[in-house]
Design an enzyme around this catalytic site. Structure first.
Site, short mmCIF file in Angstrom:
data_model
loop_
_atom_site.label_atom_id
_atom_site.label_comp_id
_atom_site.label_asym_id
_atom_site.label_seq_id
_atom_site.Cartn_x
_atom_site.Cartn_y
_atom_site.Cartn_z
NE ARG A 466 -4.31 1.61 1.94
CZ ARG A 466 -5.01 2.37 2.76
NH1 ARG A 466 -4.53 2.67 3.95
NH2 ARG A 466 -6.18 2.83 2.43
CD1 TRP A 500 -2.17 1.40 16.07
CD2 TRP A 500 -1.72 2.89 17.67
NE1 TRP A 500 -0.82 1.37 16.29
CE2 TRP A 500 -0.52 2.26 17.28
CE3 TRP A 500 -1.69 3.85 18.68
CZ2 TRP A 500 0.71 2.56 17.86
CZ3 TRP A 500 -0.45 4.15 19.26
CH2 TRP A 500 0.73 3.51 18.85
CG ASP A 501 -5.73 1.25 10.06
OD1 ASP A 501 -5.49 0.02 10.09
OD2 ASP A 501 -6.57 1.77 9.29
CG ASN A 503 -4.10 0.10 6.69
OD1 ASN A 503 -4.89 -0.81 6.90
ND2 ASN A 503 -4.41 1.37 6.84
CG ASP A 571 -10.68 -2.69 5.89
OD1 ASP A 571 -10.99 -2.06 6.92
OD2 ASP A 571 -9.55 -2.59 5.36
C1 GLA Z 1 -7.73 0.63 6.67
C2 GLA Z 1 -8.86 0.57 7.65
C3 GLA Z 1 -10.04 1.36 7.14
C4 GLA Z 1 -9.60 2.79 6.89
C5 GLA Z 1 -8.41 2.83 5.95
C6 GLA Z 1 -7.84 4.22 5.83
O1 GLA Z 1 -8.01 -0.04 5.51
O2 GLA Z 1 -9.23 -0.76 7.90
O3 GLA Z 1 -11.10 1.33 8.03
O4 GLA Z 1 -9.27 3.37 8.11
O5 GLA Z 1 -7.37 1.97 6.40
O6 GLA Z 1 -6.78 4.29 4.97
#
Ligand code: GLA
Length: 767
Positions: A466, A500-501, A503, A571
């Site tokens: 990403r 707090w993500d 990814n 998601d």
């Molecule tokens: C991830 C999270 C989503 C959103 C996106 C933002 O995919 O799971 O809910 O916050 O990042 O970039």
């Protein structure tokens, strides 16, 4: 009496006196021995931890279970029993190592050693494997001492030669029928000891074959899918090598005997690991001893942890529980543990607010005006927490840039975040904000300034996912920087909630700045530092709530749940898919942890379900709304307002009550879940018809967990409840009262038809 006795004795010869006295002692012993045994048995059943010195056995008692370990004649700590509560002291046995089978199946391997070191003739999965600087790799752990502190037992083991110690700590959660194990490895030798595998311990089920394993697997947008399979000789490894918990496998398991268990019946042993980094659960069936064990702890893949003299290494918490009443009870027990003992608000559990999150509505296109417009609409339907997601910082207009630059984007928010936050507060809502603290885009000021902060092996490619790299949180300066940035943002703005993500997963996990021998420690140090940042933020901002997210449900485990209030489940917000994701999630995690949003249709898989169906699916967790409210019709707002107010009435029961899974989305055309409040006063039923075929009526729903002696007033939100006599439906509103036995034995019938029809009923116990 004593005078009479002495005069009587004086008249007797000495042998006669002796016989009389011995006889009396025997009579007294016979009279008082059962009393003493009864007392010992009573104490055994009341004390959470009890040591029986004659047997050299420790009994850990929960309300309904016993767990026993003992020291055997070889001085090994041996697992003796785990299951239904043992009620009588006389039933207890001492530990005895099992004899060798042949020269190929040693006693060490045949015996259920509680915390086996790798050494001597041990061939099963060890709990600890070490290499000493002098080249010795043999480890044999024997019992040294123990200490009991209320509900906690610490047993100290030591290698037969070296001053290498292991402290095993057991904590009993009596009400939840769960025990927690942890190990701490202590180097008191004069040399460096490299730990090559550090497990928290092993859970043993009773010896035998024909067990079945249940576990949770998945992928991005398809987390927590339930798998059930027989346990056969050999090892089944559930693990993560990705740096975080992962969507692919979750550190939870359940084992039942011969597939005898279902939702309501049968013996189920279950366990979960509290660790958000590389973890490993080895489900092992040793052919020679017909023994199933589940060893769990840090993943030993690419792992090495040097312990200098005087240092120690502690392992993650490893929980184990037993239910004699099927998978349903197993889930309710672990939910209770999470609510009462693990979650940050466990001391005073409070329900989660209804939130709005703008991500699916706006993606990166956030700005002050747009967010205010959404906030206006969210407030009208009863939202309590307004969360702005990705896109508010740095040069973040898509996912190619900005991560790492946690300063407000001046084009989107020329006056900072304060005007938006006070606007949101003025509407009666709290404000929350999205961060992805562990990441950096190569196109960011942070990366340009500190390219070495990204995890890397020098001179080799840095693989992006990403378009982002991962910061090496194991480094102290990176940890401090991230803490300072977050702390500043939260201190300067009225932020009550952060999402707090994370990814992406690890790639090229190099840590060139650390001494060579410590570089593999990155997997553990990284997670510990993430935990530390969150812990410090919580101390600095006691009112802050945190949601953990990793591209959906990639970081869901009992370790992160000590620190965050809820997690983003997936998601994938498509309601029909969610039924299965949520069912799997509910096996291990309580509803209040599970963020669930109502979003727009058609969803990512092209499916469209009615708004009511989407609401009722999401209302089985911590309700959020992630739809583009700018596109909603007046009718949508009316329905949403009604649903949110219904949710507020029932949320305490859903989030903190007892869940009964009545119909599984994996099995038929209907999914139904029932929630009973902790005090039994409120019961909530959700029912979802997937796709009706051949005009088949929905099956009768038998409620569970009700009071046999009570009556319940049913409140409907629509006209989907059929009259008991089978003709016609009960009009929306309040019905007559119905008895508990009727609801559990005769059951309810619902007039659900077509595709994605749904309903919910609220039942109130009439005093
Ligand atoms: C991830 C999270 C989503 C959103 C996106 C933002 O995919 O799971 O809910 O916050 O990042 O970039």
């Amino acid at each position: 009496m004593s005078n009479y006795l002495s005069r009587y004795l004086e008249r007797l010869s000495w042998p006669g006196r002796r016989r009389t006295l011995v006889g009396m002692v025997l009579i007294l012993m016979a009279v008082f021995a059962p009393v003493q045994t009864m007392r010992a048995e009573a104490a055994m059943n009341i004390d959470p931890v009890r040591y029986l010195p004659d047997l050299k056995v420790w009994v850990l008692n929960t309300e309904r279970t016993s767990y026993m370990v003992g020291v055997n004649e070889r001085n090994e700590l041996q697992n003796i029993y785990w299951g239904e509560k043992l009620l009588r002291g006389g039933d207890l046995a001492a530990a005895r190592s099992r004899p060798e089978h042949a020269s190929f199946d040693s006693p060490e391997t045949m015996t259920n050693i509680e915390y086996p070191g790798w050494g001597a003739r041990y061939y099963n999965e060890p709990s600890l494997k070490v290499a000493l600087a002098d080249g010795d790799r043999d480890l044999v752990l024997h019992y040294v001492s123990h200490e009991i502190r209320g509900d906690t037992l610490v047993i100290r083991l030591k290698d037969i030669q070296y001053d290498l110690f292991v402290n095993l700590t057991y904590k009993v959660f009596a009400r939840e029928d769960i025990i927690r194990k942890e190990a701490s490895i202590e180097n008191r030798t004069q040399q460096v000891v490299t730990v090559e595998s550090a497990q928290s311990g092993a859970w043993y089920v009773p010896t035998g074959e024909g067990y079945r394993l249940t576990y949770l697997t998945g992928r991005w947008a398809g987390e927590t899918q339930v798998v059930r399979e027989p346990i056969n000789p050999g090892m089944k490894v559930l693990e993560s090598r990705r740096g975080n918990t992962s969507h692919q496998l979750n550190p939870w398991f359940a084992i039942d005997y011969c597939g005898e268990a279902d939702e309501e019946h049968g013996r189920v042993w279950f366990g979960a690991l509290g660790w958000s980094g590389n973890w490993k659960l080895v489900v092992e069936d040793s052919p020679a001893s017909h023994q199933v064990r589940v060893t769990g702890g840090y993943n030993d893949f690419d792992f090495a942890w040097p312990l200098k003299p005087g240092e120690n290494l502690s392992t993650p918490p490893y929980y184990g529980g037993y239910s004699g009443r099927g998978f349903g009870e197993a889930s309710r027990l672990i939910h209770r543990l999470e609510i009462n003992e693990i979650l940050p608000d466990h001391a005073a559990p409070h329900p989660r607010p209804v939130l709005y999150n703008s991500w699916e509505a706006t993606e990166f296109n956030v700005n002050e005006e747009g967010q205010k417009a959404l906030a206006d609409k969210a407030a009208k339907i009863g939202v309590e927490l307004f969360v702005m997601d990705d896109g508010w910082f740095g040069r973040r207009n898509d996912d190619h840039a900005g991560l790492g630059d946690w300063t407000v984007n001046p084009q989107k928010f020329p006056n900072g975040l304060k005007p938006l936050i006070s606007y949101v507060n003025g509407l009666g809502m709290d404000f929350g904000l999205w961060f992805e603290p562990e990441m950096v885009n190569p196109d960011s000021d942070l990366y340009r300034k500190h390219p070495d902060w990204a995890m890397n092996f020098p001179g080799r490619p840095r693989s992006e996912a990403r378009n982002q790299l991962i910061l090496n949180m194991a480094r102290e300066e990176v940890k401090e920087y991230i803490f300072t940035v977050l702390d500043k943002m939260i201190s300067e703005n009225n932020i009550k909630y952060i999402k707090w993500d994370m990814n992406r997963h690890f790639g090229e996990p190099g840590w060139p700045e650390a001494p060579m021998a410590e570089q593999k420690g990155i997997w553990v140090k990284y997670v510990r530092n993430v935990y530390e940042i969150i812990d410090r933020l919580r101390v600095a901002h006691p009112m802050l709530a945190i949601e953990a997210c990793s591209g959906g449900g990639g970081r869901v485990d009992l370790g992160i749940l000590e620190r965050v209030n809820e997690v983003w489940t997936s998601d994938n917000t498509e309601a029909f898919d969610r039924l299965r994701i949520q069912e799997g999630f509910s096996l291990a995690y309580a509803a209040k942890i599970m963020s669930a949003w109502v979003t727009d249709v058609p969803n990512m898989n092209g499916r469209s379900t009615p708004l009511k169906f989407r609401f009722l699916v999401a209302m089985q967790g911590a309700l959020g709304i992630g739809a583009n409210l700018n596109k909603w019709s007046g009718e949508d707002f009316d329905l949403a307002t009604k649903m949110v107010s219904y949710y507020k009435r029932i949320r305490e029961t859903v989030q903190q009550g007892n869940l009964y899974r009545l119909f599984s989305p994996r099995e038929g055309e209907l999914t139904a879940n029932e929630y009973v409040s902790a005090d039994g006063k409120q019961v909530v039923l959700f029912a979802f018809l997937h796709s009706q075929q051949f005009l088949r009526p929905a099956p009768t729903i038998y409620l569970r967990g009700l009071d046999e002696n009570a009556r319940y007033r049913i409140k409907t939100i629509d006209n989907k409840l059929m009259k008991p006599e089978g003709h016609g439906v009960v009009p929306g509103g309040v019905t007559e009262t119905v008895s508990g036995p009727f609801l559990m034995r005769h059951g309810l019938n619902l007039a659900l038809t077509g595709d994605f029809d749904s309903t919910s009923l609220e039942l109130e116990r009439v005093e």
